[in-house]
Design a protein around this motif. Structure first.
Motif, PDB file in Angstrom:
ATOM      1  N   GLU A  27       0.827  -1.211   0.000  1.00  0.00           N
ATOM      2  CA  GLU A  27       0.000   0.000   0.000  1.00  0.00           C
ATOM      3  C   GLU A  27       0.860   1.260   0.000  1.00  0.00           C
ATOM      4  OE1 GLU A  27      -3.746   0.893   0.444  1.00  0.00           O
ATOM      5  OE2 GLU A  27      -3.229  -0.584  -1.084  1.00  0.00           O
ATOM      6  N   GLU A  28       1.941   1.227   0.781  1.00  0.00           N
ATOM      7  CA  GLU A  28       2.835   2.393   0.803  1.00  0.00           C
ATOM      8  C   GLU A  28       3.420   2.643  -0.576  1.00  0.00           C
ATOM      9  OE1 GLU A  28       5.848   2.390   3.899  1.00  0.00           O
ATOM     10  OE2 GLU A  28       4.374   1.702   5.373  1.00  0.00           O
ATOM     11  N   ALA A  29       3.830   1.563  -1.248  1.00  0.00           N
ATOM     12  CA  ALA A  29       4.391   1.715  -2.596  1.00  0.00           C
ATOM     13  C   ALA A  29       3.340   2.297  -3.535  1.00  0.00           C
ATOM     14  CB  ALA A  29       4.884   0.360  -3.112  1.00  0.00           C
ATOM     15  N   ALA A  30       2.099   1.845  -3.366  1.00  0.00           N
ATOM     16  CA  ALA A  30       1.018   2.336  -4.224  1.00  0.00           C
ATOM     17  C   ALA A  30       0.760   3.825  -3.971  1.00  0.00           C
ATOM     18  CB  ALA A  30      -0.249   1.519  -3.976  1.00  0.00           C
ATOM     19  N   ILE A  31       0.811   4.226  -2.697  1.00  0.00           N
ATOM     20  CA  ILE A  31       0.595   5.644  -2.367  1.00  0.00           C
ATOM     21  C   ILE A  31       1.718   6.507  -2.965  1.00  0.00           C
ATOM     22  CG2 ILE A  31       0.542   7.322  -0.468  1.00  0.00           C
ATOM     23  CD1 ILE A  31      -0.897   5.146   1.226  1.00  0.00           C
ATOM     24  N   LYS A  32       2.957   6.008  -2.839  1.00  0.00           N
ATOM     25  CA  LYS A  32       4.100   6.752  -3.417  1.00  0.00           C
ATOM     26  C   LYS A  32       3.919   6.944  -4.915  1.00  0.00           C
ATOM     27  CE  LYS A  32       7.703   5.513  -0.186  1.00  0.00           C
ATOM     28  NZ  LYS A  32       8.540   4.366   0.156  1.00  0.00           N
ATOM     29  N   ARG A  33       3.519   5.855  -5.574  1.00  0.00           N
ATOM     30  CA  ARG A  33       3.323   5.928  -7.014  1.00  0.00           C
ATOM     31  C   ARG A  33       2.221   6.933  -7.334  1.00  0.00           C
ATOM     32  NH1 ARG A  33      -0.265   4.181  -9.756  1.00  0.00           N
ATOM     33  NH2 ARG A  33      -1.066   2.775  -8.172  1.00  0.00           N
ATOM     34  N   ALA A  34       1.147   6.886  -6.547  1.00  0.00           N
ATOM     35  CA  ALA A  34       0.010   7.786  -6.796  1.00  0.00           C
ATOM     36  C   ALA A  34       0.411   9.250  -6.600  1.00  0.00           C
ATOM     37  CB  ALA A  34      -1.151   7.420  -5.881  1.00  0.00           C
ATOM     38  N   LEU A  35       1.280   9.495  -5.602  1.00  0.00           N
ATOM     39  CA  LEU A  35       1.770  10.874  -5.398  1.00  0.00           C
ATOM     40  C   LEU A  35       2.574  11.316  -6.616  1.00  0.00           C
ATOM     41  CD1 LEU A  35       2.782  10.608  -1.640  1.00  0.00           C
ATOM     42  CD2 LEU A  35       1.236  12.366  -2.567  1.00  0.00           C
ATOM     43  N   ASP A  37       2.386  10.167  -9.647  1.00  0.00           N
ATOM     44  CA  ASP A  37       1.556  10.239 -10.855  1.00  0.00           C
ATOM     45  C   ASP A  37       0.401  11.234 -10.710  1.00  0.00           C
ATOM     46  OD1 ASP A  37       3.278   8.320 -11.665  1.00  0.00           O
ATOM     47  OD2 ASP A  37       1.830   6.663 -11.707  1.00  0.00           O
ATOM     48  N   ASP A  38       0.361  11.938  -9.583  1.00  0.00           N
ATOM     49  CA  ASP A  38      -0.661  12.974  -9.365  1.00  0.00           C
ATOM     50  C   ASP A  38      -2.079  12.403  -9.465  1.00  0.00           C
ATOM     51  OD1 ASP A  38      -1.503  15.526  -8.757  1.00  0.00           O
ATOM     52  OD2 ASP A  38      -1.545  16.185 -10.845  1.00  0.00           O
ATOM     53  N   GLU A  39      -2.308  11.297  -8.760  1.00  0.00           N
ATOM     54  CA  GLU A  39      -3.628  10.660  -8.804  1.00  0.00           C
ATOM     55  C   GLU A  39      -4.580  11.173  -7.732  1.00  0.00           C
ATOM     56  OE1 GLU A  39      -2.138   6.428 -10.784  1.00  0.00           O
ATOM     57  OE2 GLU A  39      -3.102   6.390  -8.821  1.00  0.00           O
ATOM     58  N   VAL A  62     -10.082  14.701   0.135  1.00  0.00           N
ATOM     59  CA  VAL A  62      -9.186  14.093  -0.848  1.00  0.00           C
ATOM     60  C   VAL A  62      -9.797  12.815  -1.439  1.00  0.00           C
ATOM     61  CG1 VAL A  62      -7.860  12.715   0.826  1.00  0.00           C
ATOM     62  CG2 VAL A  62      -6.760  13.486  -1.292  1.00  0.00           C
ATOM     63  N   ARG A  63      -9.541  12.608  -2.701  1.00  0.00           N
ATOM     64  CA  ARG A  63      -9.924  11.389  -3.413  1.00  0.00           C
ATOM     65  C   ARG A  63      -8.717  10.889  -4.197  1.00  0.00           C
ATOM     66  NH1 ARG A  63     -13.302  11.966  -0.292  1.00  0.00           N
ATOM     67  NH2 ARG A  63     -15.561  12.205  -0.552  1.00  0.00           N
ATOM     68  N   TRP A  64      -8.724   9.595  -4.477  1.00  0.00           N
ATOM     69  CA  TRP A  64      -7.604   8.970  -5.203  1.00  0.00           C
ATOM     70  C   TRP A  64      -8.167   8.274  -6.443  1.00  0.00           C
ATOM     71  CZ3 TRP A  64      -4.055   4.725  -2.550  1.00  0.00           C
ATOM     72  CH2 TRP A  64      -3.164   4.212  -3.488  1.00  0.00           C
ATOM     73  N   ARG A  65      -7.815   8.792  -7.595  1.00  0.00           N
ATOM     74  CA  ARG A  65      -8.215   8.118  -8.830  1.00  0.00           C
ATOM     75  C   ARG A  65      -7.149   7.078  -9.134  1.00  0.00           C
ATOM     76  NH1 ARG A  65      -9.398  12.340 -11.782  1.00  0.00           N
ATOM     77  NH2 ARG A  65     -11.632  12.262 -11.384  1.00  0.00           N
ATOM     78  N   ASP A  66      -7.393   5.860  -8.667  1.00  0.00           N
ATOM     79  CA  ASP A  66      -6.403   4.789  -8.719  1.00  0.00           C
ATOM     80  C   ASP A  66      -6.406   4.162 -10.110  1.00  0.00           C
ATOM     81  OD1 ASP A  66      -4.786   2.605  -8.382  1.00  0.00           O
ATOM     82  OD2 ASP A  66      -5.734   1.924  -6.531  1.00  0.00           O
ATOM     83  N   ARG A  67      -5.320   4.415 -10.855  1.00  0.00           N
ATOM     84  CA  ARG A  67      -5.284   3.931 -12.235  1.00  0.00           C
ATOM     85  C   ARG A  67      -5.147   2.419 -12.302  1.00  0.00           C
ATOM     86  NH1 ARG A  67      -4.477   9.347 -14.218  1.00  0.00           N
ATOM     87  NH2 ARG A  67      -2.672  10.006 -13.036  1.00  0.00           N
ATOM     88  N   VAL A  68      -4.600   1.829 -11.241  1.00  0.00           N
ATOM     89  CA  VAL A  68      -4.445   0.364 -11.240  1.00  0.00           C
ATOM     90  C   VAL A  68      -5.814  -0.310 -11.105  1.00  0.00           C
ATOM     91  CG1 VAL A  68      -3.495  -1.627 -10.041  1.00  0.00           C
ATOM     92  CG2 VAL A  68      -2.089   0.427 -10.355  1.00  0.00           C
ATOM     93  N   SER A  69      -6.581   0.109 -10.100  1.00  0.00           N
ATOM     94  CA  SER A  69      -7.881  -0.540  -9.881  1.00  0.00           C
ATOM     95  C   SER A  69      -8.975   0.114 -10.728  1.00  0.00           C
ATOM     96  CB  SER A  69      -8.271  -0.476  -8.404  1.00  0.00           C
ATOM     97  OG  SER A  69      -8.538   0.861  -8.033  1.00  0.00           O
ATOM     98  N   GLY A  70      -8.681   1.280 -11.268  1.00  0.00           N
ATOM     99  CA  GLY A  70      -9.670   1.975 -12.091  1.00  0.00           C
ATOM    100  C   GLY A  70     -10.814   2.570 -11.280  1.00  0.00           C
TER     101      GLY A  70
END
Ligand code: C2E
Ligand code: MG
Ligand code: MG
Ligand code: MG
Length: 292
Positions: A27-35, A37-39, A62-70
């Protein structure tokens, strides 16, 4: 929680703990990636003054448009993970930049007392980097500090000397402070003495079953009286029904937000409402506030 294994000197972890650690790291890696990628993006929930029905502010969520899960992910699904690591600071800084830039754009189309509220984690408030970022963002965006409010939640981090110092420096800038989810934590009254607060937000749990619970009604009356005594603006959150709104109006609660008035909305929608000088109140709420 590690178990020593025999005399070998190795430490082993149970599969359950390993998978928890894996999940946290993933999850931490996913959050870093999202930061990177400006998600992350913001939605805004309007806040209304009950005496007039005017929109007096909006809270950034805040909302997260997660490109992995769509999917669009809600804060409860990632803020706790971020708070267990240092990533919450990065999220809060990102939100602050975006919110202040937006609030600065709204300056020319909103009333002078329209205030944008931003949530900040107690953990971020322990960091000097948060305060420095805030100063920099206000300078860069030109947003007057009086147009910004920080919402803080009771919790372990807020107790620290660092967090309290940061909060008093933030107040000295002219940014206002709201105590969020008031009444839901444990030592809430301590903050009332320790912090230079401007606003109390009544936790939405007090509004559940309000209609059938005389005790909850009494608690809300008590919080409103307390806020008045302390000279604080009192807001209710999570207003979902006409009866709840009617109760708050009758008890002279200063303001409220909730699905009954307006869900959190897109930046563009709020911008259009400000241009049209309408609060975007739903019809039933308008009529309850005698605005229709
Ligand atoms: P909060 O600051 O108390 O925000 C209010 C939450 O209640 C929001 O959920 C909002 O969508 C929801 N809400 C508003 N009106 C109603 C209603 O009438 N009924 C119900 N059932 N819910 C309502 P959301 O957006 O999922 O945020 C949850 C929490 O996540 C927030 O609680 C806040 O503590 C945290 N959060 C949100 N954005 C940020 C952020 O940028 N930074 C940090 N650190 N935390 C954030
Ligand atoms: Mg809040
Ligand atoms: Mg709240
Ligand atoms: Mg909350």
């Amino acid at each position: 929680v590690a178990k020593a294994e025999g005399r070998s000197g190795f430490v082993t972890y149970s599969p359950a703990i390993l998978s928890q650690i894996d999940a946290q790291l993933g999850e931490e890696a996913a959050i870093k990636r999202a930061l990177n990628d400006d998600e992350y993006f913001l939605v805004w929930q309007p806040q209304f003054e009950l005496a007039t029905g005017r929109m007096i502010g909006a809270e950034a969520l805040v909302r997260w448009r997660d490109r992995v899960s769509g999917t669009v992910r809600l804060p409860d699904s990632f803020i706790p993970t971020a708070e267990r690591s240092d990533l919450i600071l990065e999220i809060d800084k990102t939100v602050l930049s975006k919110a202040c830039a937006q609030a600065a754009h709204w300056m020319s189309i909103s009333a002078d007392d329209f205030v944008c509220a931003v949530n900040a984690s107690g953990k971020s408030l322990q960091e000097d980097a948060f305060f420095l970022h805030l100063v920099e963002v206000l300078r860069r965006t030109g947003l007057p500090p009086s147009r910004l409010q920080l919402e803080i939640t009771e919790g372990v981090f807020i107790h620290s000397r660092n967090a309290l110092d940061t909060l008093s420096k933030i107040r000295n800038l002219g940014v206002s402070l709201a105590l969020d989810d008031f009444g839901s934590g444990y030592s809430s009254f301590g903050y009332l003495a320790d912090l230079d607060l401007n606003r109390l937000k009544i936790d939405r749990s007090f509004l559940n079953d309000l209609e059938s619970s005389g005790k909850k009604q009494d608690v809300i009356r008590g919080i409103i009286a307390l806020a008045n005594t302390l000279g604080l603006v009192v807001m209710a959150e999570g207003v979902e029904t006409e009866a709840q709104l009617a109760f708050l109006i009758a008890e002279r609660c200063h303001g409220a937000q909730g699905f009954f008035m307006s869900e959190p909305i897109d930046v563009k929608v709020l911008t259009n409402q400000l241009i049209a000088r309408r609060g975007g109140l739903k019809a039933k709420a308008r009529s309850r506030l005698n605005l229709s």
